[in-house]
Write a protein that holds these residues in place. Structure first.
Motif, PDB file in Angstrom:
ATOM      1  N   GLY A 117     -78.769 -37.939 -51.351  1.00 50.25           N
ATOM      2  CA  GLY A 117     -79.779 -36.966 -51.755  1.00 50.25           C
ATOM      3  C   GLY A 117     -81.166 -37.271 -51.233  1.00 50.25           C
ATOM      4  O   GLY A 117     -81.910 -36.384 -50.857  1.00 50.25           O
ATOM      5  N   ASP A 118     -81.550 -38.537 -51.221  1.00 51.77           N
ATOM      6  CA  ASP A 118     -82.872 -38.881 -50.688  1.00 51.77           C
ATOM      7  C   ASP A 118     -82.727 -40.086 -49.759  1.00 51.77           C
ATOM      8  O   ASP A 118     -81.710 -40.772 -49.752  1.00 51.77           O
ATOM      9  CB  ASP A 118     -83.860 -39.180 -51.826  1.00 51.77           C
ATOM     10  N   ARG A 167     -79.938 -44.821 -47.652  1.00 51.18           N
ATOM     11  CA  ARG A 167     -79.948 -46.095 -46.910  1.00 51.18           C
ATOM     12  C   ARG A 167     -79.361 -47.225 -47.746  1.00 51.18           C
ATOM     13  O   ARG A 167     -78.659 -48.096 -47.231  1.00 51.18           O
ATOM     14  CB  ARG A 167     -81.375 -46.425 -46.479  1.00 51.18           C
ATOM     15  N   ARG A 168     -79.611 -47.192 -49.048  1.00 50.03           N
ATOM     16  CA  ARG A 168     -79.057 -48.224 -49.936  1.00 50.03           C
ATOM     17  C   ARG A 168     -77.525 -48.130 -49.949  1.00 50.03           C
ATOM     18  O   ARG A 168     -76.820 -49.121 -49.839  1.00 50.03           O
ATOM     19  CB  ARG A 168     -79.618 -48.027 -51.351  1.00 50.03           C
ATOM     20  N   HIS A 192     -71.657 -53.443 -45.899  1.00 51.35           N
ATOM     21  CA  HIS A 192     -71.334 -54.787 -46.369  1.00 51.35           C
ATOM     22  C   HIS A 192     -69.888 -54.872 -46.876  1.00 51.35           C
ATOM     23  O   HIS A 192     -69.146 -55.783 -46.510  1.00 51.35           O
ATOM     24  CB  HIS A 192     -72.312 -55.172 -47.481  1.00 51.35           C
ATOM     25  N   MET A 193     -69.514 -53.900 -47.694  1.00 47.06           N
ATOM     26  CA  MET A 193     -68.171 -53.944 -48.282  1.00 47.06           C
ATOM     27  C   MET A 193     -67.084 -53.733 -47.218  1.00 47.06           C
ATOM     28  O   MET A 193     -66.044 -54.390 -47.244  1.00 47.06           O
ATOM     29  CB  MET A 193     -68.024 -52.890 -49.392  1.00 47.06           C
ATOM     30  N   VAL A 194     -67.320 -52.804 -46.305  1.00 43.41           N
ATOM     31  CA  VAL A 194     -66.340 -52.560 -45.239  1.00 43.41           C
ATOM     32  C   VAL A 194     -66.197 -53.820 -44.377  1.00 43.41           C
ATOM     33  O   VAL A 194     -65.088 -54.201 -43.985  1.00 43.41           O
ATOM     34  CB  VAL A 194     -66.759 -51.347 -44.375  1.00 43.41           C
ATOM     35  N   ASN A 195     -67.314 -54.490 -44.114  1.00 42.19           N
ATOM     36  CA  ASN A 195     -67.252 -55.668 -43.266  1.00 42.19           C
ATOM     37  C   ASN A 195     -66.483 -56.825 -43.916  1.00 42.19           C
ATOM     38  O   ASN A 195     -65.919 -57.661 -43.219  1.00 42.19           O
ATOM     39  CB  ASN A 195     -68.665 -56.103 -42.847  1.00 42.19           C
ATOM     40  N   ARG A 244     -78.517 -45.899 -36.789  1.00 38.37           N
ATOM     41  CA  ARG A 244     -79.593 -44.987 -37.206  1.00 38.37           C
ATOM     42  C   ARG A 244     -79.129 -43.911 -38.178  1.00 38.37           C
ATOM     43  O   ARG A 244     -79.630 -42.780 -38.153  1.00 38.37           O
ATOM     44  CB  ARG A 244     -80.232 -44.336 -35.977  1.00 38.37           C
ATOM     45  N   GLY A 245     -78.144 -44.248 -38.964  1.00 37.13           N
ATOM     46  CA  GLY A 245     -77.663 -43.274 -39.934  1.00 37.13           C
ATOM     47  C   GLY A 245     -76.928 -42.099 -39.314  1.00 37.13           C
ATOM     48  O   GLY A 245     -76.597 -41.132 -39.987  1.00 37.13           O
TER      49      GLY A 245
END
Lengths: 108, 339
Positions: free
Chosen positions: A28-29, A34-35, A42-45, A59-60
């Protein structure tokens, strides 16, 4: 579409949906997006590390999946992650695989 | 006259059901309901001559007949083209305005590829959204069809509402047996007799908790397994742990990537540590956009997931769920410690 690179559309995977009425999303924001992206990366890695792969956010806009030897795949949707990871590593990412589960348990 | 928001996505409902189970008869009756005024109909015929659309004369101007056979193997492109064509005709004002499309599939179609087409097509997904899936089931032959035909099984598993037809031709015991069989396959669906089913089975998109999950799950089940056959089981996970939404997304995406053809259905209410729960539901590899619900059904804040699975071991799925979510907590702690 980005006028510089020509990338079409955006990721609208259900777990990271484009924010809109009636749909749950953490996009939403900017800060929340980004969080969430950092947490997901992190979790996927943690899982990809079992086969020496690493995911990075570009870059998202896209995801960069790489091996320890420098092979790289770029894709723009989370739905491509696991097929690409299997293609790149030559192994399986099966969440029901007892060996994978044992290694995840050991890792934690 | 009802005013519709022309910018809102057009809802697409699937009406599915095995050959001869009474889909068109049901549709004919429902289309006379004022609630379905402004609905266009797409019919996919199996066979060379498409007869069914002649029965739907009330909405004839919007009927597009697809003659190439079974949706699940040949018509994905065509159904996309048919939907885009309807959208285009509507935009140009060449057909009356419609706010809903009902697709009557062939009796041999698996609903998943149609739903997947709506969700995955880059243009369709901007203009259309998937609504309720309704499956008709013949009370006389349904038992045998569910036992022997994968198509019938997939149709019932994917349905939000299951309409029993021809109940007047079957004995009360046979109807009750069939209902029990249906509930074992898909405990989350509403089961109704065709004689009493109204347009609400198509129109009602309510995500009220009692519509999403059956009462026994909402009133305190600890999770369990209900077997239709040795290979098809509905299975639930109930946990009082707060779910990490990110980890859940990773886990379910991995599970569906490897085993999506065996996970016929998944539905759930998740406590993700926010004030309101999130509802998820999917059919095979397709997961619909998650919905932030308006509130909890009661004081129970547990997360509840229901799976309908074929040839998958529920114990292994449960263990995988637990390992992933236990791991997420440990990783969080590790990340905090390092940071």
């Amino acid at each position: 579409m980005c006028s510089l690179c020509g990338i079409l559309g955006c990721d609208d995977h259900w777990s990271s949906a484009v924010a809109r009425d009636g749909v749950y999303s953490r996009n939403g924001d900017r800060l929340s997006r980004r969080r969430e992206a950092a947490h997901r990366e992190h979790m996927v890695n943690c899982i990809l590390a079992l086969r020496r792969l690493r995911l990075a956010d570009w870059r998202g806009r896209a995801y960069v999946l790489s091996t320890a030897t420098g092979k790289v795949r770029i894709f723009d949707s989370l739905s491509h992650l696991w097929p690409e990871a299997e293609a790149l590593s030559g192994g399986s990412f099966d969440p029901l695989d007892p060996e994978l589960l044992a290694r995840l348990q050991a890792q934690s | 006259m009802t005013e519709f928001d022309s910018n809102a996505p057009t809802t697409i409902n699937l009406l599915t059901g095995f050959l001869g189970s009474g889909k068109t008869t049901l549709l004919q009756r429902l289309l006379h309901d004022p609630e379905l005024a402004g609905a266009a109909v797409l019919i996919n015929e199996f066979g060379e001559v498409g007869l069914d659309h002649h029965l739907l004369d009330r909405i004839d101007s919007n009927v597009v007949l697809m003659k190439s056979g079974c949706l699940c193997c040949t018509v994905r492109g065509e159904i996309a083209d048919a939907l885009l064509n309807l959208h285009s005709l509507r935009t140009r004002g060449e057909v009356p305005w419609f706010h809903r499309i009902i697709i009557e599939t062939t009796g041999l179609a698996d609903p998943y590829p149609v739903l997947s087409t709506i969700r995955a097509h880059p243009v369709l997904r901007s203009h259309f959204s998937a609504g309720n899936v309704v499956a008709t089931l013949d009370a006389v032959n349904g038992h045998a069809q569910l036992a022997t035909r994968q198509e019938a099984l997939h149709q019932v598993a994917a349905a939000d509402s299951i309409i029993l037809t021809k109940t007047d031709l079957a004995t009360a015991d046979a109807v009750n047996d069939l209902k029990a069989m249906v509930r074992a396959i898909n405990p989350t669906a509403t089961v109704l007799d065709a004689a009493t089913a109204g347009a609400g089975i198509i129109v009602d998109l309510s995500l009220a908790p009692e519509r999403l999950l059956p009462a026994e799950f909402l009133s305190g089940s600890q999770g369990g397994i209900s077997a239709h056959t040795q290979s098809v089981q509905s299975f639930s996970i109930v946990t009082d742990r707060e779910i990490d939404w990110t980890v859940f997304g990773i886990w379910l995406t991995m599970l569906l990537h490897k085993h999506g053809d065996k996970v016929l259905r998944v539905k759930g209410i998740l406590n993700i540590g926010e004030a309101k729960p999130v509802a998820v539901h999917g059919v095979q590899r397709l997961v619909h956009p998650p919905v932030h619900m308006s509130g909890w059904p009661d004081g129970d804040r547990r997360s509840k997931l229901v799976f309908i699975m074929q040839d998958l071991d529920p114990a292994l799925v449960r263990r995988s769920f637990e390992v992933f979510h236990a791991g997420s907590r440990a990783s969080e702690m590790q990340a905090v410690a390092i940071g």
